[in-house]
Design a protein around this motif. Sequence first.
Motif, short mmCIF file in Angstrom:
data_model
loop_
_atom_site.label_atom_id
_atom_site.label_comp_id
_atom_site.label_asym_id
_atom_site.label_seq_id
_atom_site.Cartn_x
_atom_site.Cartn_y
_atom_site.Cartn_z
N ASP A 12 0.86 -1.19 0.00
CA ASP A 12 0.00 0.00 0.00
C ASP A 12 0.89 1.23 0.00
OD1 ASP A 12 -1.87 2.15 0.91
OD2 ASP A 12 -3.24 0.46 1.17
N ASP A 13 0.50 2.22 -0.79
CA ASP A 13 1.31 3.44 -0.87
C ASP A 13 1.05 4.42 0.27
OD1 ASP A 13 -0.59 5.59 -3.07
OD2 ASP A 13 -1.26 3.82 -1.97
N GLU A 14 0.11 4.11 1.14
CA GLU A 14 -0.15 4.97 2.30
C GLU A 14 0.82 4.60 3.43
OE1 GLU A 14 -4.98 5.29 1.47
OE2 GLU A 14 -4.21 5.00 3.52
N ILE A 15 1.74 5.48 3.70
CA ILE A 15 2.79 5.22 4.69
C ILE A 15 2.20 5.00 6.08
CG2 ILE A 15 4.90 6.09 5.73
CD1 ILE A 15 5.12 5.43 2.75
N ASP A 16 1.12 5.73 6.40
CA ASP A 16 0.54 5.63 7.74
C ASP A 16 -0.07 4.27 8.01
OD1 ASP A 16 -0.72 9.07 7.71
OD2 ASP A 16 1.26 8.24 8.19
N LEU A 17 -0.37 3.51 6.96
CA LEU A 17 -1.01 2.21 7.16
C LEU A 17 -0.10 1.25 7.92
CD1 LEU A 17 -3.42 0.33 6.63
CD2 LEU A 17 -2.30 -0.35 4.49
N GLU A 18 1.22 1.39 7.74
CA GLU A 18 2.15 0.47 8.39
C GLU A 18 2.00 0.51 9.91
OE1 GLU A 18 6.10 0.66 6.93
OE2 GLU A 18 6.98 -0.31 8.70
N GLN A 19 2.05 1.70 10.48
CA GLN A 19 1.92 1.82 11.93
C GLN A 19 0.52 1.44 12.40
OE1 GLN A 19 4.30 2.29 14.16
NE2 GLN A 19 5.73 2.26 12.43
N LEU A 20 -0.49 1.81 11.62
CA LEU A 20 -1.86 1.47 11.99
C LEU A 20 -2.06 -0.04 12.00
CD1 LEU A 20 -4.72 2.42 12.66
CD2 LEU A 20 -5.17 2.52 10.19
N MET A 21 -1.53 -0.72 11.00
CA MET A 21 -1.67 -2.17 10.91
C MET A 21 -0.98 -2.84 12.10
SD MET A 21 -2.92 -4.63 8.89
CE MET A 21 -3.05 -3.87 7.26
N GLU A 37 5.21 -7.53 6.84
CA GLU A 37 6.24 -6.76 6.16
C GLU A 37 5.54 -5.89 5.13
OE1 GLU A 37 9.47 -10.37 6.46
OE2 GLU A 37 9.84 -8.72 5.05
N PHE A 38 6.18 -4.83 4.68
CA PHE A 38 5.48 -3.81 3.91
C PHE A 38 6.21 -3.44 2.63
CE2 PHE A 38 2.28 -2.89 7.08
CZ PHE A 38 2.88 -3.35 8.25
N ALA A 39 5.43 -3.18 1.59
CA ALA A 39 5.93 -2.63 0.33
C ALA A 39 4.96 -1.54 -0.09
CB ALA A 39 6.02 -3.71 -0.73
N HIS A 40 5.43 -0.62 -0.94
CA HIS A 40 4.63 0.57 -1.22
C HIS A 40 4.10 0.64 -2.65
CE1 HIS A 40 7.27 1.67 2.25
NE2 HIS A 40 6.07 1.92 2.74
N ASP A 61 -3.44 -3.20 -1.76
CA ASP A 61 -4.37 -2.20 -2.28
C ASP A 61 -4.44 -2.35 -3.80
OD1 ASP A 61 -6.09 -0.09 -2.34
OD2 ASP A 61 -4.56 1.46 -2.10
N ILE A 62 -5.55 -1.90 -4.39
CA ILE A 62 -5.67 -1.97 -5.85
C ILE A 62 -5.06 -0.73 -6.50
CG2 ILE A 62 -7.35 -1.87 -7.74
CD1 ILE A 62 -9.06 -3.85 -6.25
N ASN A 63 -5.37 0.44 -5.99
CA ASN A 63 -4.90 1.69 -6.60
C ASN A 63 -3.59 2.15 -5.97
OD1 ASN A 63 -7.22 2.01 -8.32
ND2 ASN A 63 -8.38 2.51 -6.46
N MET A 64 -2.49 2.00 -6.75
CA MET A 64 -1.16 2.40 -6.29
C MET A 64 -0.36 2.94 -7.47
SD MET A 64 -0.03 -0.77 -3.79
CE MET A 64 -0.22 -1.96 -5.14
N PRO A 65 0.64 3.77 -7.20
CA PRO A 65 1.51 4.23 -8.29
C PRO A 65 2.50 3.15 -8.71
CG PRO A 65 2.27 5.09 -6.19
CD PRO A 65 0.98 4.38 -5.91
N VAL A 66 3.21 3.38 -9.80
CA VAL A 66 4.27 2.53 -10.35
C VAL A 66 3.69 1.22 -10.90
CG1 VAL A 66 6.54 1.47 -10.00
CG2 VAL A 66 5.88 3.52 -8.69
N MET A 67 3.09 0.39 -10.04
CA MET A 67 2.38 -0.81 -10.47
C MET A 67 1.18 -1.00 -9.55
SD MET A 67 3.51 -4.86 -10.51
CE MET A 67 4.73 -4.69 -11.81
N ASP A 68 -0.01 -1.08 -10.14
CA ASP A 68 -1.21 -1.20 -9.31
C ASP A 68 -1.40 -2.63 -8.82
OD1 ASP A 68 -3.17 -0.91 -12.32
OD2 ASP A 68 -2.62 -2.75 -11.28
N GLY A 69 -2.38 -2.80 -7.93
CA GLY A 69 -2.60 -4.11 -7.31
C GLY A 69 -3.08 -5.18 -8.27
#
Length: 385
Positions: A12-21, A37-40, A61-69
């Motif tokens: 997921d490209d949302e950085i805040d999701l890591e700490q929330l998860m 573990e996390f990738a963006h 996530d489905i909607n992400m930059p560079v390569m979508d889900g």
Amino acid sequence: MDNGKFRILVVDDEIDLEQLMLQRMRREVRRGRYEFEFAHNGVEALERLRDDDGFDIVLSDINMPVMDGLTLLAQIPEVDPDIRAVMVSAYGDMENIRTAMNRGAFDFVTKPIDFTDLKTTIERTIENLAMWRKALSARDKLVALQNELDVARTMQQDILPKSFPTSETFDLYASMVPALSVGGDFYDVYEFSDGRIGIAIADVSGKGVPAAMFMMASRTLLKACAAISTSPAAVLEQVNTMLAEDNDAMTFVTLLYGIYDPRTKEFVYANGGHNPPVIVKPNLTTELLESTGGVALGVMPNFKYEENTVTIESGSMIVFYTDGVVEAEKEDKELFEMDRFCEIFQSGTFKNSEEVTNEVFETVKEFAGENPQSDDITCLVLRTT
């Protein structure tokens, strides 16, 4: 089921999701149940998967930059076909959900993420994965096909609800006994935030693996559509249209879906060619739930479904079932049929819906005797007090 640690790659490209998860899943992390573990984006995730073959689940996530889900999802099997993918979609994003399921996603959750629902989805995915790995380790050339059928049948059973909503004014219970091979019966129950209860029962045409695959697709689409519409007729129309696309095999599913409101005791429903449920009144008389005139789903795109509303009197119950009940047969080909089915409810001594459901299965089994079961048998009971 394996009680070890399961590694989950969150993309997921949302950085805040890591700490929330990590915060919301801290108990499972501390117990050693989950390791996150996390990738963006999809490219970073693929690199992690290629470098490390120890991941069990990809939560993307489905909607992400560079390569979508969705692009990532299509490439995961090339890296490891045994990884289970759970997709995170925007609320109501039906097109992407449908594409994800067609590309092999095991399940999905919607944003904003409900972490209780997410945990349930992860556990269901882990159960599926654990059973699949167990079957693979035990399989050999002589029993490979049968093992896979057994796993498929167990997987079908495991996606069905095992716990049911209950209150002082109603109780609900359901069960399904599969035939010897995988089949197409399913039921589902949805609890909405306003206290209403969604109820579904369905039966896919045909037998074996094709029916099982169509059953999985039907259930997933139904779950997604029910989450965004309060109209049972509209839900059936959406599911029907999507199932009818590219349905060259002309497989279909009979499906009844309704929403029960415990406050008003109203049941709003639409029926897509399914067996009419039986209403058992407090005086133990029975009648069939009125038809809404719908056809089975998957054959006629853009069919206009109708819905009806009925008030369930206190002390009454609605018994939903599939044709495996009334078409159960003895060795001499005599069928169980509706008269015997309705006679089950004449005793009036049932304490709850579970007792009613169990009595249906026991009576059908006793009637059929040693004759092998030829069809899935499913029963769901909603009982008001």
